[in-house]
Scaffold this motif. Structure first.
Motif, PDB file in Angstrom:
ATOM      1  N   GLY A  49       7.395 -13.557   2.332  1.00  0.00           N
ATOM      2  CA  GLY A  49       6.725 -13.630   3.645  1.00  0.00           C
ATOM      3  C   GLY A  49       5.246 -13.950   3.554  1.00  0.00           C
ATOM      4  O   GLY A  49       4.439 -13.429   4.324  1.00  0.00           O
ATOM      5  N   CYS A  50       4.889 -14.857   2.631  1.00  0.00           N
ATOM      6  CA  CYS A  50       3.464 -15.078   2.330  1.00  0.00           C
ATOM      7  C   CYS A  50       2.756 -16.031   3.288  1.00  0.00           C
ATOM      8  O   CYS A  50       1.543 -16.143   3.244  1.00  0.00           O
ATOM      9  CB  CYS A  50       3.334 -15.610   0.916  1.00  0.00           C
ATOM     10  N   GLU A  51       3.485 -16.795   4.081  1.00  0.00           N
ATOM     11  CA  GLU A  51       2.891 -17.739   5.039  1.00  0.00           C
ATOM     12  C   GLU A  51       2.680 -19.145   4.484  1.00  0.00           C
ATOM     13  O   GLU A  51       2.331 -20.061   5.231  1.00  0.00           O
ATOM     14  CB  GLU A  51       1.516 -17.264   5.534  1.00  0.00           C
ATOM     15  N   HIS A  91       6.345 -25.950  -1.986  1.00  0.00           N
ATOM     16  CA  HIS A  91       5.162 -25.087  -2.021  1.00  0.00           C
ATOM     17  C   HIS A  91       5.490 -23.599  -2.025  1.00  0.00           C
ATOM     18  O   HIS A  91       4.569 -22.780  -2.010  1.00  0.00           O
ATOM     19  CB  HIS A  91       4.249 -25.400  -0.828  1.00  0.00           C
ATOM     20  N   CYS A  92       6.758 -23.251  -2.024  1.00  0.00           N
ATOM     21  CA  CYS A  92       7.133 -21.823  -2.001  1.00  0.00           C
ATOM     22  C   CYS A  92       6.561 -21.131  -3.240  1.00  0.00           C
ATOM     23  O   CYS A  92       6.801 -21.577  -4.363  1.00  0.00           O
ATOM     24  CB  CYS A  92       8.655 -21.666  -1.967  1.00  0.00           C
ATOM     25  N   ILE A  93       5.807 -20.051  -3.045  1.00  0.00           N
ATOM     26  CA  ILE A  93       5.104 -19.441  -4.183  1.00  0.00           C
ATOM     27  C   ILE A  93       6.067 -18.788  -5.182  1.00  0.00           C
ATOM     28  O   ILE A  93       5.749 -18.674  -6.349  1.00  0.00           O
ATOM     29  CB  ILE A  93       4.021 -18.435  -3.738  1.00  0.00           C
ATOM     30  N   THR A  94       7.241 -18.353  -4.718  1.00  0.00           N
ATOM     31  CA  THR A  94       8.188 -17.757  -5.659  1.00  0.00           C
ATOM     32  C   THR A  94       9.096 -18.828  -6.266  1.00  0.00           C
ATOM     33  O   THR A  94       9.786 -18.585  -7.242  1.00  0.00           O
ATOM     34  CB  THR A  94       9.081 -16.698  -4.969  1.00  0.00           C
ATOM     35  N   GLY A  95       9.125 -19.994  -5.650  1.00  0.00           N
ATOM     36  CA  GLY A  95       9.974 -21.093  -6.140  1.00  0.00           C
ATOM     37  C   GLY A  95      11.429 -20.955  -5.725  1.00  0.00           C
ATOM     38  O   GLY A  95      12.228 -21.867  -5.931  1.00  0.00           O
ATOM     39  N   LYS A  96      11.775 -19.778  -5.131  1.00  0.00           N
ATOM     40  CA  LYS A  96      13.180 -19.558  -4.775  1.00  0.00           C
ATOM     41  C   LYS A  96      13.353 -19.035  -3.345  1.00  0.00           C
ATOM     42  O   LYS A  96      14.442 -18.672  -2.940  1.00  0.00           O
ATOM     43  CB  LYS A  96      13.810 -18.550  -5.746  1.00  0.00           C
ATOM     44  N   GLY A  97      12.269 -18.957  -2.601  1.00  0.00           N
ATOM     45  CA  GLY A  97      12.322 -18.388  -1.243  1.00  0.00           C
ATOM     46  C   GLY A  97      13.092 -19.256  -0.274  1.00  0.00           C
ATOM     47  O   GLY A  97      13.780 -18.761   0.609  1.00  0.00           O
ATOM     48  N   ARG A 144       3.803  -8.571 -10.128  1.00  0.00           N
ATOM     49  CA  ARG A 144       4.769  -9.016 -11.156  1.00  0.00           C
ATOM     50  C   ARG A 144       4.270 -10.280 -11.832  1.00  0.00           C
ATOM     51  O   ARG A 144       4.446 -10.470 -13.026  1.00  0.00           O
ATOM     52  CB  ARG A 144       6.138  -9.273 -10.526  1.00  0.00           C
ATOM     53  N   LYS A 145       3.637 -11.144 -11.064  1.00  0.00           N
ATOM     54  CA  LYS A 145       3.216 -12.451 -11.576  1.00  0.00           C
ATOM     55  C   LYS A 145       2.065 -12.312 -12.574  1.00  0.00           C
ATOM     56  O   LYS A 145       2.085 -12.926 -13.639  1.00  0.00           O
ATOM     57  CB  LYS A 145       2.775 -13.309 -10.374  1.00  0.00           C
ATOM     58  N   ILE A 146       1.063 -11.520 -12.252  1.00  0.00           N
ATOM     59  CA  ILE A 146      -0.109 -11.493 -13.133  1.00  0.00           C
ATOM     60  C   ILE A 146      -0.156 -10.265 -14.033  1.00  0.00           C
ATOM     61  O   ILE A 146      -1.066 -10.140 -14.847  1.00  0.00           O
ATOM     62  CB  ILE A 146      -1.428 -11.654 -12.342  1.00  0.00           C
ATOM     63  N   GLY A 147       0.833  -9.379 -13.898  1.00  0.00           N
ATOM     64  CA  GLY A 147       0.939  -8.244 -14.816  1.00  0.00           C
ATOM     65  C   GLY A 147      -0.238  -7.282 -14.697  1.00  0.00           C
ATOM     66  O   GLY A 147      -0.789  -7.092 -13.608  1.00  0.00           O
ATOM     67  N   PRO A 148      -0.676  -6.698 -15.853  1.00  0.00           N
ATOM     68  CA  PRO A 148      -1.722  -5.657 -15.807  1.00  0.00           C
ATOM     69  C   PRO A 148      -3.032  -6.129 -15.182  1.00  0.00           C
ATOM     70  O   PRO A 148      -3.797  -5.325 -14.660  1.00  0.00           O
ATOM     71  CB  PRO A 148      -1.944  -5.320 -17.288  1.00  0.00           C
ATOM     72  N   LYS A 149      -3.277  -7.442 -15.175  1.00  0.00           N
ATOM     73  CA  LYS A 149      -4.530  -7.946 -14.577  1.00  0.00           C
ATOM     74  C   LYS A 149      -4.600  -7.593 -13.089  1.00  0.00           C
ATOM     75  O   LYS A 149      -5.678  -7.574 -12.507  1.00  0.00           O
ATOM     76  CB  LYS A 149      -4.605  -9.472 -14.725  1.00  0.00           C
ATOM     77  N   ALA A 150      -3.430  -7.350 -12.486  1.00  0.00           N
ATOM     78  CA  ALA A 150      -3.400  -7.031 -11.050  1.00  0.00           C
ATOM     79  C   ALA A 150      -4.243  -5.800 -10.752  1.00  0.00           C
ATOM     80  O   ALA A 150      -4.788  -5.667  -9.663  1.00  0.00           O
ATOM     81  CB  ALA A 150      -1.969  -6.803 -10.594  1.00  0.00           C
ATOM     82  N   PHE A 151      -4.380  -4.905 -11.743  1.00  0.00           N
ATOM     83  CA  PHE A 151      -5.077  -3.640 -11.479  1.00  0.00           C
ATOM     84  C   PHE A 151      -6.591  -3.787 -11.503  1.00  0.00           C
ATOM     85  O   PHE A 151      -7.313  -2.819 -11.338  1.00  0.00           O
ATOM     86  CB  PHE A 151      -4.578  -2.562 -12.437  1.00  0.00           C
ATOM     87  N   SER A 152      -7.072  -5.008 -11.730  1.00  0.00           N
ATOM     88  CA  SER A 152      -8.512  -5.228 -11.559  1.00  0.00           C
ATOM     89  C   SER A 152      -8.846  -5.215 -10.068  1.00  0.00           C
ATOM     90  O   SER A 152     -10.002  -5.113  -9.686  1.00  0.00           O
ATOM     91  CB  SER A 152      -8.941  -6.550 -12.199  1.00  0.00           C
TER      92      SER A 152
END
Ligand code: SF4
Ligand code: SF4
Length: 202
Positions: A49-51, A91-97, A144-152
């Motif tokens: 649902g990212c738009e 352009h679907c960001i998940t590639g499967k939406g 899920r996509k960027i892993g631990p970097k998400a916690f920045s």
């Protein structure tokens, strides 16, 4: 004038002797060719649902309505307006939406409402100003996509805190009262409010 007439006559005879290009559908089952772009089929499990697809859809067949009170985003896909360009899939960001079917093409109907599909997604709302941040699934996808970097991002950390429910109290929500304070940086805030807290208390 003579030569063009002969050429047209030759075309007419050739057309009479070659098999028809068109198919006998609906009398005979039609099998679309490879990579045919038919109905865009949504996979709700893989759509966050990212738009993005709404922003790239040329005829605006995909629209979004956000209800901050109900914390809900309604995605409306009107296949009566769809031109089957495939931009939403590309352009679907998940590639499967959303994937254009190479089999579903017959969508004609007397009722336009039958060509419209809806999805509902839970929204993340800023607890200070009430602004829409994004959908919860969108943020989880980025995790899920960027892993631990998400916690920045403090917002990602806060959403994880909310999920882990480390407190034994059922309600771990901390209400924001009398303007933003330093403690509120660990609340669910939109980027603007989070910036205000961080700049004020750095
Ligand atoms: S195929 Fe093209 S027109 Fe149809 S919904 Fe996707 S982006 Fe919009
Ligand atoms: S771009 Fe993909 S994930 Fe995002 S709303 Fe469209 S179908 Fe869903």
């Amino acid at each position: 004038m003579r030569y063009p007439k002969l050429r047209e006559l030759k075309e007419a005879v050739t057309s009479l002797l070659t098999p028809a290009y068109t198919t006998k559908y609906p009398g005979v089952e039609h099998v679309p060719f490879e990579k045919f772009r038919g109905k865009p089929v949504v996979d709700n499990e893989n759509c966050v649902g990212c738009e993005t697809c709404a922003n790239v859809c040329p005829p605006h067949a995909i629209t979004f309505t956000d209800d901050p009170v109900k914390k809900s985003r309604t995605i409306r896909r009107d296949y009566g307006k769809c031109i089957f360009c495939g931009q939403c899939q590309d352009h679907c960001i998940t590639g499967k939406g959303v994937i254009l079917s190479d089999k579903i093409f017959d969508m004609a109907s007397f009722d336009r409402a039958q060509a419209v599909e809806f999805q509902e997604k839970e929204l993340l709302i800023c607890k200070n100003c009430g602004a829409v941040i994004t959908t919860r699934e969108h943020l989880q996808f980025i995790h899920r996509k960027i892993g631990p970097k998400a916690f920045s991002s403090v917002l990602n950390l806060n959403v994880l805190n909310e999920k882990l429910k480390l407190s034994e109290d059922k309600d771990v929500d901390v209400e924001i009262r009398d303007d933003l304070k330093r403690k509120d940086m660990f609340n669910i805030l939109c980027p603007n409010c989070l910036r205000l807290v961080l700049v004020k208390y750095l």
